[in-house]
Scaffold this motif. Structure first.
Motif, PDB file in Angstrom:
ATOM      1  N   TRP A  34       0.833  -1.209   0.000  1.00 37.95           N
ATOM      2  CA  TRP A  34       0.000   0.000   0.000  1.00 37.95           C
ATOM      3  C   TRP A  34       0.869   1.261   0.000  1.00 37.95           C
ATOM      4  O   TRP A  34       0.599   2.204  -0.727  1.00 37.95           O
ATOM      5  CB  TRP A  34      -0.906   0.057   1.218  1.00 37.95           C
ATOM      6  CG  TRP A  34      -2.086  -0.856   1.183  1.00 37.95           C
ATOM      7  CD1 TRP A  34      -2.916  -1.083   0.123  1.00 37.95           C
ATOM      8  CD2 TRP A  34      -2.574  -1.638   2.246  1.00 37.95           C
ATOM      9  NE1 TRP A  34      -3.903  -1.967   0.484  1.00 37.95           N
ATOM     10  CE2 TRP A  34      -3.714  -2.324   1.783  1.00 37.95           C
ATOM     11  CE3 TRP A  34      -2.176  -1.831   3.564  1.00 37.95           C
ATOM     12  CZ2 TRP A  34      -4.455  -3.183   2.590  1.00 37.95           C
ATOM     13  CZ3 TRP A  34      -2.910  -2.685   4.369  1.00 37.95           C
ATOM     14  CH2 TRP A  34      -4.029  -3.350   3.871  1.00 37.95           C
ATOM     15  N   TRP A  37       2.464   1.739  -3.432  1.00 38.62           N
ATOM     16  CA  TRP A  37       1.433   2.075  -4.416  1.00 38.62           C
ATOM     17  C   TRP A  37       0.994   3.529  -4.255  1.00 38.62           C
ATOM     18  O   TRP A  37       0.930   4.279  -5.227  1.00 38.62           O
ATOM     19  CB  TRP A  37       0.246   1.141  -4.238  1.00 38.62           C
ATOM     20  CG  TRP A  37      -0.908   1.401  -5.146  1.00 38.62           C
ATOM     21  CD1 TRP A  37      -2.014   2.158  -4.861  1.00 38.62           C
ATOM     22  CD2 TRP A  37      -1.087   0.918  -6.473  1.00 38.62           C
ATOM     23  NE1 TRP A  37      -2.868   2.160  -5.932  1.00 38.62           N
ATOM     24  CE2 TRP A  37      -2.328   1.400  -6.935  1.00 38.62           C
ATOM     25  CE3 TRP A  37      -0.327   0.116  -7.316  1.00 38.62           C
ATOM     26  CZ2 TRP A  37      -2.821   1.118  -8.202  1.00 38.62           C
ATOM     27  CZ3 TRP A  37      -0.829  -0.173  -8.578  1.00 38.62           C
ATOM     28  CH2 TRP A  37      -2.048   0.318  -9.007  1.00 38.62           C
ATOM     29  N   LEU A  38       0.690   3.940  -3.033  1.00 36.92           N
ATOM     30  CA  LEU A  38       0.196   5.301  -2.795  1.00 36.92           C
ATOM     31  C   LEU A  38       1.277   6.357  -2.969  1.00 36.92           C
ATOM     32  O   LEU A  38       0.982   7.477  -3.384  1.00 36.92           O
ATOM     33  CB  LEU A  38      -0.442   5.409  -1.416  1.00 36.92           C
ATOM     34  CG  LEU A  38      -1.815   4.771  -1.307  1.00 36.92           C
ATOM     35  CD1 LEU A  38      -2.296   4.776   0.130  1.00 36.92           C
ATOM     36  CD2 LEU A  38      -2.815   5.485  -2.193  1.00 36.92           C
ATOM     37  N   ARG A  41       1.489   6.515  -6.902  1.00 37.81           N
ATOM     38  CA  ARG A  41       0.283   6.966  -7.591  1.00 37.81           C
ATOM     39  C   ARG A  41      -0.275   8.294  -7.086  1.00 37.81           C
ATOM     40  O   ARG A  41      -0.912   9.013  -7.821  1.00 37.81           O
ATOM     41  CB  ARG A  41      -0.820   5.925  -7.468  1.00 37.81           C
ATOM     42  CG  ARG A  41      -0.508   4.625  -8.119  1.00 37.81           C
ATOM     43  CD  ARG A  41      -1.119   4.596  -9.505  1.00 37.81           C
ATOM     44  NE  ARG A  41      -1.307   3.310 -10.083  1.00 37.81           N
ATOM     45  CZ  ARG A  41      -0.348   2.563 -10.599  1.00 37.81           C
ATOM     46  NH1 ARG A  41       0.893   2.931 -10.526  1.00 37.81           N
ATOM     47  NH2 ARG A  41      -0.626   1.414 -11.173  1.00 37.81           N
ATOM     48  N   GLY A  42      -0.089   8.583  -5.803  1.00 39.85           N
ATOM     49  CA  GLY A  42      -0.727   9.768  -5.255  1.00 39.85           C
ATOM     50  C   GLY A  42       0.184  10.684  -4.481  1.00 39.85           C
ATOM     51  O   GLY A  42      -0.254  11.717  -3.976  1.00 39.85           O
ATOM     52  N   PHE A  44       1.409  10.145  -1.597  1.00 42.03           N
ATOM     53  CA  PHE A  44       1.161  10.024  -0.158  1.00 42.03           C
ATOM     54  C   PHE A  44       2.388   9.449   0.553  1.00 42.03           C
ATOM     55  O   PHE A  44       2.971   8.478   0.079  1.00 42.03           O
ATOM     56  CB  PHE A  44      -0.019   9.091   0.114  1.00 42.03           C
ATOM     57  CG  PHE A  44      -1.348   9.631  -0.298  1.00 42.03           C
ATOM     58  CD1 PHE A  44      -2.016  10.547   0.494  1.00 42.03           C
ATOM     59  CD2 PHE A  44      -1.938   9.215  -1.480  1.00 42.03           C
ATOM     60  CE1 PHE A  44      -3.261  11.035   0.121  1.00 42.03           C
ATOM     61  CE2 PHE A  44      -3.181   9.698  -1.871  1.00 42.03           C
ATOM     62  CZ  PHE A  44      -3.844  10.612  -1.062  1.00 42.03           C
ATOM     63  N   ALA A  81      -5.603   2.208  -0.792  1.00 40.55           N
ATOM     64  CA  ALA A  81      -5.420   2.384  -2.235  1.00 40.55           C
ATOM     65  C   ALA A  81      -6.639   3.017  -2.904  1.00 40.55           C
ATOM     66  O   ALA A  81      -6.519   3.528  -4.015  1.00 40.55           O
ATOM     67  CB  ALA A  81      -5.094   1.046  -2.896  1.00 40.55           C
ATOM     68  N   GLU A  84      -5.962   6.568  -4.323  1.00 36.78           N
ATOM     69  CA  GLU A  84      -4.709   6.681  -5.059  1.00 36.78           C
ATOM     70  C   GLU A  84      -4.486   7.990  -5.803  1.00 36.78           C
ATOM     71  O   GLU A  84      -3.365   8.449  -5.880  1.00 36.78           O
ATOM     72  CB  GLU A  84      -4.534   5.500  -6.008  1.00 36.78           C
ATOM     73  CG  GLU A  84      -5.515   5.461  -7.145  1.00 36.78           C
ATOM     74  CD  GLU A  84      -5.285   4.279  -8.055  1.00 36.78           C
ATOM     75  OE1 GLU A  84      -4.194   4.158  -8.631  1.00 36.78           O
ATOM     76  OE2 GLU A  84      -6.212   3.461  -8.170  1.00 36.78           O
ATOM     77  N   ASP A  87      -4.940  12.934  -3.754  1.00 35.45           N
ATOM     78  CA  ASP A  87      -4.107  13.594  -2.755  1.00 35.45           C
ATOM     79  C   ASP A  87      -4.541  15.035  -2.493  1.00 35.45           C
ATOM     80  O   ASP A  87      -4.354  15.557  -1.405  1.00 35.45           O
ATOM     81  CB  ASP A  87      -2.627  13.530  -3.141  1.00 35.45           C
ATOM     82  CG  ASP A  87      -2.348  14.156  -4.493  1.00 35.45           C
ATOM     83  OD1 ASP A  87      -3.056  13.841  -5.460  1.00 35.45           O
ATOM     84  OD2 ASP A  87      -1.407  14.962  -4.576  1.00 35.45           O
ATOM     85  N   TYR A 102      -3.601  10.780   6.125  1.00 41.14           N
ATOM     86  CA  TYR A 102      -3.209   9.643   5.297  1.00 41.14           C
ATOM     87  C   TYR A 102      -4.437   8.754   5.128  1.00 41.14           C
ATOM     88  O   TYR A 102      -5.181   8.503   6.086  1.00 41.14           O
ATOM     89  CB  TYR A 102      -2.076   8.853   5.954  1.00 41.14           C
ATOM     90  CG  TYR A 102      -1.453   7.847   5.018  1.00 41.14           C
ATOM     91  CD1 TYR A 102      -0.492   8.244   4.089  1.00 41.14           C
ATOM     92  CD2 TYR A 102      -1.827   6.507   5.047  1.00 41.14           C
ATOM     93  CE1 TYR A 102       0.076   7.327   3.213  1.00 41.14           C
ATOM     94  CE2 TYR A 102      -1.264   5.591   4.174  1.00 41.14           C
ATOM     95  CZ  TYR A 102      -0.307   6.010   3.259  1.00 41.14           C
ATOM     96  OH  TYR A 102       0.242   5.101   2.387  1.00 41.14           O
TER      97      TYR A 102
END
Length: 155
Positions: A34, A37-38, A41-42, A44, A81, A84, A87, A102
């Motif tokens: 996670w 991925w975040l 993608r975002g 975070f 996720a 994603e 943000d 978060y």
């Protein structure tokens, strides 16, 4: 289980709902996928409070919805996720709380995000930011019991 309190500070009904979703004392999941991925993608970056919450509750989902104490109970899914690419929403609502928010997952049939600030308070957000609890345990209890808290207001 009775309607009383569990050893964790939440109601016995909350504990039953969490157990039905797959939680058990000492549960630990790998949050690495996670986080990666975040971050990719975002943008975070997790804080320790969110990591600790997701290690214990990440991946849990409860489809239960129905009457609550002062609002309907809603289903929830602890999968960060789901946020994603959003943000900007988390950045906007980070004002007025203790540090960055978060993502923890979603509720209300995917219409609201669940998020945690650096102090461990949990919020439900999309068009507004509502405090679910000042601690993870309080937030889980309010979410599972159908207790509405008030929106966060900024000056």
């Amino acid at each position: 289980m009775s309607e009383g309190r569990s050893g964790r500070g939440w109601s016995a009904r909350t504990e039953a709902r969490l157990r039905a979703a797959g939680w058990y004392p000492g549960r630990r999941v790998d949050v690495g996928p996670w986080v990666a991925w975040l971050r990719e993608r975002g943008g975070f970056v997790p804080h320790p409070a969110a990591r600790a919450f997701l290690r214990e509750f990440g991946g849990l989902a409860s489809p239960y919805a129905g009457p609550g104490r002062n609002m309907a109970r809603s289903e929830f899914r602890f999968d960060p996720a789901v946020a994603e690419y959003d943000d900007e929403i988390f950045s906007c609502f980070s004002r007025g709380v203790s540090g960055r928010l978060y993502p923890l997952g979603g509720t209300d049939r995917g219409n609201r995000y669940l998020a945690m600030d650096e102090a461990g308070a949990v919020f439900s957000l999309m068009d507004s930011n509502t405090v679910l609890g000042r601690t993870a345990e309080e937030a889980l209890d309010n979410l599972c019991e159908g207790v509405h808290r008030y929106p966060v207001w900024w000056d």
